[in-house]
Design an enzyme around this catalytic site. Structure first.
Site, PDB file in Angstrom:
ATOM      1  N   ARG A 182      -4.392 -17.614   3.128  1.00  0.00           N
ATOM      2  CA  ARG A 182      -3.469 -17.035   2.144  1.00  0.00           C
ATOM      3  C   ARG A 182      -2.316 -16.372   2.870  1.00  0.00           C
ATOM      4  O   ARG A 182      -2.502 -15.700   3.877  1.00  0.00           O
ATOM      5  CB  ARG A 182      -4.154 -16.004   1.245  1.00  0.00           C
ATOM      6  CG  ARG A 182      -3.192 -15.445   0.174  1.00  0.00           C
ATOM      7  CD  ARG A 182      -3.900 -14.588  -0.870  1.00  0.00           C
ATOM      8  NE  ARG A 182      -4.130 -13.239  -0.433  1.00  0.00           N
ATOM      9  CZ  ARG A 182      -3.795 -12.128  -1.133  1.00  0.00           C
ATOM     10  NH1 ARG A 182      -3.193 -12.252  -2.303  1.00  0.00           N
ATOM     11  NH2 ARG A 182      -4.085 -10.939  -0.673  1.00  0.00           N
ATOM     12  N   HIS A 186     -12.049  -5.619   1.653  1.00  0.00           N
ATOM     13  CA  HIS A 186     -11.599  -4.623   0.681  1.00  0.00           C
ATOM     14  C   HIS A 186     -11.201  -3.337   1.397  1.00  0.00           C
ATOM     15  O   HIS A 186     -12.023  -2.731   2.072  1.00  0.00           O
ATOM     16  CB  HIS A 186     -12.766  -4.330  -0.267  1.00  0.00           C
ATOM     17  CG  HIS A 186     -12.390  -3.588  -1.504  1.00  0.00           C
ATOM     18  ND1 HIS A 186     -11.594  -2.483  -1.510  1.00  0.00           N
ATOM     19  CD2 HIS A 186     -12.721  -3.810  -2.797  1.00  0.00           C
ATOM     20  CE1 HIS A 186     -11.466  -2.046  -2.744  1.00  0.00           C
ATOM     21  NE2 HIS A 186     -12.137  -2.832  -3.543  1.00  0.00           N
ATOM     22  N   ARG A 240      -0.250  -1.787  -2.343  1.00  0.00           N
ATOM     23  CA  ARG A 240      -1.253  -2.753  -2.777  1.00  0.00           C
ATOM     24  C   ARG A 240      -1.968  -2.223  -4.020  1.00  0.00           C
ATOM     25  O   ARG A 240      -2.133  -1.014  -4.195  1.00  0.00           O
ATOM     26  CB  ARG A 240      -2.268  -3.012  -1.667  1.00  0.00           C
ATOM     27  CG  ARG A 240      -1.656  -3.749  -0.511  1.00  0.00           C
ATOM     28  CD  ARG A 240      -2.693  -4.232   0.486  1.00  0.00           C
ATOM     29  NE  ARG A 240      -2.015  -5.119   1.424  1.00  0.00           N
ATOM     30  CZ  ARG A 240      -1.777  -6.395   1.187  1.00  0.00           C
ATOM     31  NH1 ARG A 240      -2.162  -6.938   0.063  1.00  0.00           N
ATOM     32  NH2 ARG A 240      -1.156  -7.138   2.083  1.00  0.00           N
TER      33      ARG A 240
END
Length: 928
Positions: free
Chosen positions: A426, A157, A759
């Site tokens: 990913r 994060h 983002r």
């Protein structure tokens, strides 16, 4: 007037108040001792003045507070920021302990009552009770456990700012608070506890909250692994043990049943390279190695302890022939254990596992084996040896011993294996397209893959997937990007050989929008041997992530077209005829706003359910929920039960991100509770709500109209208002967040300031810091206003009925209620003054204020509340008690931003900004 009802503290919350006062007093004493009486007096004066302002809305107090804060020196400013930041962290610990306290009080009240109290919502006990009352058969429940999957997926994060050093000390404080709460203490014991608190808080005060250097991917991996030590290793087996015991108590047919391991752990840390150039094949390899080492180190320690416990003498107890064989094969030469077959067997198992660790490249183990032994070839071999111990104990009068440490170790091994957590790969679909285009161009010049239509791309990909011939050649040179992407999938294939297929079972495709996006990944998997055309075998789940509003609206069509391809369906059969789809909450919110994001996600699920049913494919949803409401966060239990009927088909994966991971899983009691919530909600949604009828048509129509209005309002502000991008960057700390050493991933996907490229996490975090929380509510007020203008007589009543009767709408408004309660328009207005262009500020901030006021007014009317959080008094008190400690941090952050942006390069100014970001995030908790 306060937006949150200022009620009094009920008696049950007195212990929380006392804990906060105790920690606050010790923090104050620490500041006095370390920084001097003058520093302490200023901290106290600010605290008392801020409380006076919030309690009485005293304007004199507000001006006095501003005067004090504006007069601080730079060094003193940072002291004040640190003081209030640490207070927020300590208050969080006290609140967490209070949640544990209330859960235990409820359990103890039920145990001591004449009639057992009803199990609490979100517990497995309550879920089983509801299932029993509903008449769900044993076979149906058994079938659920046989195929279920509940998987929290930890992700790195970019706004998680706490260091492990501070989290460790906070864990120590939590343990002391729990100890004080659970035993009646003598004066000496109480004094010892308070001394422990003082030492821990002093250490916190003398430890830097901030990192001097930006985290590397491997640092993020290590941070994620710490939660296994805090919680997962011990608490995951406890969840299973409790569930098995509850089933046996409910129906004797479940006696001695060992459930399949449906609750498992996942991770993106070290495999998620979407926009992160630092996640490479080497990073993936290192992440998997660290995960494996962590798992085996835990097993070795547990085996050591188990050997100490199982001192059973073969002259006094019967032992199975299998255990005797293990004992004979053990390299343990000690004559002291000659008559202790279990110990000798365990030392042999330990030696084999230590050899396995060496074979996997873990280096030296903490305790050396007593001798050499062959390594295990697989997890199953290790599991088999532990099962031999288990069967022998059960068969020879020692069954209770098998239900202790051995039971938990066997479960931990079944859950974590040699890989610890399933690590997803990913990447963005744009990258796949470029890589595949280069592969085709190198092999057949002139292919022009990127210039082909979607149909022609699909045809070309299917043709290539049908042949076992590789498209790549060792004699050709490829670009850095292509080389890196190929190295990643090859490393995943190596991980399968080394740790088993569960190590890297999934490949997530960001920004998936066409069937070719999925087939491109299939082609890359084939190049690494993870897809074998002749046998129709695929070793990895390919998971499209639909994350923009447009993608959500089209996702059912994409999956329908994909399932219409016989070649893909053949591959899917090797995956159990099940397909996972990931839904993106964060980017859909940034794209279309809170209301529209929630509605489009809900509709997408309904449409996917129908498509999957028509093709006979099992649907597994992966919810990309964040910590904040603006990124899809909120209470997990309500969120899962608010899914449309049939969306939770016994399987669900959910991302757990950043500070939410620490909030949920650093405390083991809370961690177990949160794991149980996920399991219980999935159980209820699958067996009790799977066939629930769709909401009334008028509710669906109303949501469609509200969403359309909210979407227009949101897009008009964020994407169609000239200068809004500049307003955002100047009125928030987004620029400073981008430069903070808080993660390996850049704040934007591209090197630009465009909101489209930003983002979602820093987008939400920036609005949270300035207390506007825009992503969690903007557009709602306009939508309801427009709705009511068209239906002045009946509109409100219908919305109120929707709130009472429809779980989806309840969850949506409940989350908005929380976000608006944490917002503060007065503070947000002060951040707007950071915008240099007066005309730009005057064009935008009044719009924000009007929408904020309208959203609160309409929310209260629909929920029929007098003030925000009327239905959640504990959270209301928490927020109200935090505001006096948050406001000074916001004020000082604004002043520091002014200095920094005017060219003041003093290191103390930069440090103060970063400290304030940490403190405000702690005070708001789920802020990014």
């Amino acid at each position: 007037m306060s937006l949150i009802n200022p009620d009094v503290t009920p008696e049950k919350d007195f212990p929380l108040r006392d804990d906060i006062r105790l920690l606050g007093r010790i923090l104050g004493d620490t500041i006095r001792e370390q920084e001097g009486e003058a520093a302490f007096e200023i901290v106290e004066r600010i605290r008392q003045t801020s409380i006076r302002f919030h309690r009485d809305e005293d304007e004199i107090a507000r001006r006095e507070l501003e005067t004090i804060l504006n007069s601080l020196s730079r060094g003193r400013t940072n002291q004040i920021i640190r003081a209030y930041s640490y207070f927020s962290h300590l208050a969080n610990l006290a609140e967490d302990q209070h949640h544990v306290r209330r859960s235990r009080a409820h359990a103890m009240a039920g145990a001591h009552a004449m009639e057992a109290a009803a199990p609490r919502e979100g517990t497995l006990a309550r879920a089983l009770k509801l299932i029993q009352e509903a008449g769900i058969s044993h076979n149906a429940l058994q079938a659920f456990f046989g195929s279920a999957l509940v998987c929290p997926v930890l992700t790195a994060h970019p706004t998680e700012v706490r260091r492990k050093s501070t989290i460790d000390r906070e864990m120590e404080i939590s343990q002391i608070l729990a100890q004080r709460d659970r035993q009646q203490m003598t004066p000496d014991e109480e004094a010892a506890c308070q001394d422990g608190l003082r030492r821990a808080i002093l250490t916190l005060w003398q430890t830097s909250i901030l990192r001097r250097n930006r985290l590397k991917v491997i640092d993020e991996v290590n941070n994620g692994l710490s939660y296994y030590d805090y919680t997962f290793f011990k608490e995951v087996p406890r969840v299973y043990a409790a569930l098995e015991d509850q089933l046996a108590a409910m129906d004797p047919v479940w006696d001695n049943t060992e459930l399949p391991s449906f609750l498992r752990m996942g991770s993106w840390i070290g495999g998620d390279r979407d926009g992160n150039p630092f996640v490479t094949a080497d990073a993936l390899r290192q992440a998997l190695l660290l995960q494996s080492k962590h798992a085996l180190s835990f097993y070795l320690e547990e085996l050591h302890c188990l050997g100490a416990e199982l001192s059973l003498d073969g002259r006094y107890v019967n032992v199975s022939d299998e255990v005797q064989e293990l004992a004979k094969a053990s390299p343990d030469p000690s004559p002291h254990r000659q008559d202790e077959p279990y110990r000798r067997a365990i030392t042999g198992i330990y030696a084999r596992l230590a050899a396995t660790a060496a074979r996997l490249g873990h280096g030296d183990v903490a305790r050396h084996a007593v001798g050499e032994a062959p390594a295990y070839d697989s997890v199953e071999e290790f599991e088999g040896d532990l099962s031999i111990l288990h069967r022998s104990l059960r068969s020879n009068g020692s069954g209770s011993l098998s239900r202790g440490r051995l039971r938990k170790l066997r479960r931990a091994l079944d859950v974590f294996g040699f890989h610890l957590a399933s690590l997803d790969m990913r990447q963005n679909s744009d990258v796949h397209q470029r890589v595949v285009a280069e592969l085709f161009e190198k092999a057949v010049p002139g292919t022009d893959y990127e210039g082909l239509s979607e149909d022609k791309r699909v045809a070309l990909l299917l043709e290539e997937l049908a042949t076992p011939r590789l498209l790549t050649s060792p004699y050709l040179e490829y670009s850095t990007e292509t080389t890196s992407e190929l190295a990643i999938v090859r490393e995943a294939a190596e991980a399968h050989r080394r740790y088993g297929r569960a190590a890297v079972p999934n490949y997530v495709i960001s920004k998936a929008s066409d069937p070719s996006d999925i087939l491109e990944v299939a082609l890359l998997l084939k190049e690494a041997g993870l897809l074998r055309p002749r046998g129709g075998e695929m070793d990895v789940n390919i998971i499209p992530l639909f994350e923009t509003i447009a993608d959500l609206r089209h996702c059912s069509g994409v999956m329908d077209a994909l399932f219409a391809l016989p070649d893909y369906m053949r591959l899917l059969r090797s995956r159990g005829q099940a397909q996972e789809v990931m839904l993106g909450y964060s980017d859909s919110n940034k794209d279309g706003g809170f209301l529209t994001s929630g509605w489009e996600l809900y509709k997408a699920e309904i449409e996917l359910i129908e498509v999957f049913k028509r093709h006979g494919v099992a649907l597994r949803l992966f919810h990309g929920r964040g910590g904040s409401v603006g990124r899809g966060g909120g209470p997990s239990y309500q969120a899962i039960l608010a899914q449309p009927g049939g969306a939770v088909q016994g399987a669900i994966r959910i991302t757990e991100q950043g500070e939410v991971i620490a909030g949920k899983y650093s405390n083991p009691d809370l961690g177990r509770r949160n794991l149980e919530i996920l399991a219980a909600a999935t159980l209820e949604a699958s067996l009790l709500h799977s066939g629930q009828s769709a909401p009334r048509a008028e509710y669906l129509n109303a949501m469609e109209e509200l969403s359309d209005s909210a979407f227009r309002a949101y897009r008009a502000l964020v994407y169609e208002t000239e200068g809004f991008e500049r307003y955002f960057w100047e009125s928030t700390v987004i620029g400073e967040i981008a430069n903070l050493n808080i993660g390996s991933r850049p704040a934007s996907r591209a090197n630009s300031r465009r909101i489209e490229d930003l983002r979602a996490i820093p987008w939400v975090f920036g609005w949270a810091q300035c207390r506007l929380m825009l992503p969690g509510w903007y557009g709602f007020g306009s939508a309801v206003n427009e709705w009511l203008e068209k239906r002045p007589e009946t509109g409100l009543a219908l919305l109120q009925a929707m709130y009472r009767e429809w779980p989806f709408f309840q969850a949506l408004l409940s989350n908005m209620d929380m976000v608006l309660a944490k917002s503060n328009i007065a503070i947000a207005s002060r951040y707007s003054n950071l915008v240099a262009d007066d005309s730009l500020r005057e064009a935008i901030f009044p719009r924000l204020r009007r929408e904020w006021e309208d959203s609160i007014r309409q929310l209260l009317a629909i929920m029929q509340q007098q003030s925000l959080l009327d239905g959640n008094p504990l959270l209301a008190r928490s927020i109200r008690n935090r505001f006096p400690y948050l406001d000074p941090l916001n004020h000082l952050q604004i002043e520091l931003l002014k200095r920094h942006r005017s060219g003041d390069a003093d290191e103390q100014v930069v440090q103060g900004i970063h400290l304030s970001i940490n403190g405000i995030a702690a005070g708001l908790r789920n802020s990014g």
